[in-house]
Design an enzyme around this catalytic site. Sequence first.
Site, PDB file in Angstrom:
ATOM      1  N   SER A   1       0.947  -0.998   0.471  1.00  0.00           N
ATOM      2  CA  SER A   1      -0.590  -0.146   0.228  1.00  0.00           C
ATOM      3  C   SER A   1       0.832   1.398   0.086  1.00  0.00           C
ATOM      4  CB  SER A   1      -0.628   0.221   1.248  1.00  0.00           C
ATOM      5  OG  SER A   1      -1.770   0.790   1.217  1.00  0.00           O
ATOM      6  N   ASN A   2       0.387   2.052   0.155  1.00  0.00           N
ATOM      7  CA  ASN A   2       0.880   3.947   0.500  1.00  0.00           C
ATOM      8  C   ASN A   2       0.371   4.455   1.646  1.00  0.00           C
ATOM      9  OD1 ASN A   2      -1.039   5.209  -0.450  1.00  0.00           O
ATOM     10  ND2 ASN A   2      -0.764   4.233  -2.268  1.00  0.00           N
ATOM     11  N   PRO A   3       0.704   5.145   2.363  1.00  0.00           N
ATOM     12  CA  PRO A   3       0.869   6.538   3.627  1.00  0.00           C
ATOM     13  C   PRO A   3      -0.352   7.732   3.394  1.00  0.00           C
ATOM     14  CG  PRO A   3       3.088   6.727   2.549  1.00  0.00           C
ATOM     15  CD  PRO A   3       2.440   6.196   1.161  1.00  0.00           C
TER      16      PRO A   3
END
Lengths: 237, 237
Positions: free
Chosen positions: B38-40
């Site tokens: 995923s990513n932030p």
Amino acid sequence: EIVAEAAARIGQGPLTGKKVLLTAGPTREFLDPVRFISNPSTGKMGLALAEAARKLGAKVTVVLGPVGAVDRTGLEVVDVVSAEDMAREVLSRVEAVDWFIASAAVSDWRPETRAPQKVKKGESPEVLKLVRTPDVLAEASKKVAGAPRRPLLVGFAAETERVLEHAREKLERKNLDAIVANDVTVPGAGFGTDTNRVTVLSRTGVRKDLEGTKLQVAQGILELLLSLPPAVPGSGR
Amino acid sequence: EIVAEAAARIGQGPLTGKKVLLTAGPTREFLDPVRFISNPSTGKMGLALAEAARKLGAKVTVVLGPVGAVDRTGLEVVDVVSAEDMAREVLSRVEAVDWFIASAAVSDWRPETRAPQKVKKGESPEVLKLVRTPDVLAEASKKVAGAPRRPLLVGFAAETERVLEHAREKLERKNLDAIVANDVTVPGAGFGTDTNRVTVLSRTGVRKDLEGTKLQVAQGILELLLSLPPAVPGSGR
């Protein structure tokens, strides 16, 4: 920290004067500045344990992975991102505490390298090489193994199958006092929910099933830990 | 949905009667039941755009990746997890809207396979094979390319270097009306912050720098979009 210390000093709880170290939340293992491997942990179970321990009088330190805004009242919180960060912060503190409860969902692997800039789609290697991260609880257990005042060590096992079998294996391999097992595929248990259903196993053979809000489950876990027999001299505890 | 419709009906804003479709948040690409890439992204910028558009009278639908508890007042929210989910929900709606703003941080890759049970440490292949996910915005752009009433298409470019160059390339390649570029390495901009600093580029050559809270930046973006010339008959818009 001042609030927690004051509470612990004036409190009359069974954990008054005790230091409890907790890990909570996920870790993130970045492959470039904007992408990572992680898991759905929201830190709720660990923070419920922190709150419950504080109410029993303990001075609580939480080594907390990235979980967004949470209530930090009365807690010393050490913010971390990766498994390596978490291991470092735990290992520098674990010898000084009475209880160490490892509730974080630590990533078991990280990308071998972290690109300094965002990897563009076209550049993709299409294969991500993974390496193992430090096992925070196993390393903490090794570090305190020979200590004259070994802390109580508690692990978590979030599993999707053969839950108790995996939990018992972990309890023994990491030389723990207790382990909290939960099947994260069961509705109302596990990641992100406000409730939980767990089974706590102790090294002494106690088995306790707990169900309810995460705070109720946390209180049940702490009660069980308080009921465990004191350290046997010469046993390493 | 009822509230948003009522607001749009009684409102006198410049977007009254218009349908705005937005994507927001990250996506998660699972490799087993408990681990993902995923990513932030926290969805804050996309939700600020949704709020700003709603206040201007629009009927807003947000296709939202996993971001935890957020204010959904007056919005139709479609919850999704993966890039594939997001693409499906967008493609089934994009032909019926006036504006499509793709602010989500969609994972560009996913693990080739998803293990049905939690992968144990010992079993690790140590290599994760990745495949490309659908490019939600590019697919939406292709889908509406020949439509008599093509929606306004807006993209986002979260970059760590050569930000405007990457953004311009995206604007052209995906045939967008505008793109919002931001350098996520700049303090106070990008993932998880409450403020942002962006540069909006339009296909017509407008360039606008915006800075402030995410809601202020959202309002600036919508103002710019409202100022763009209407569709030229025969141009595909």
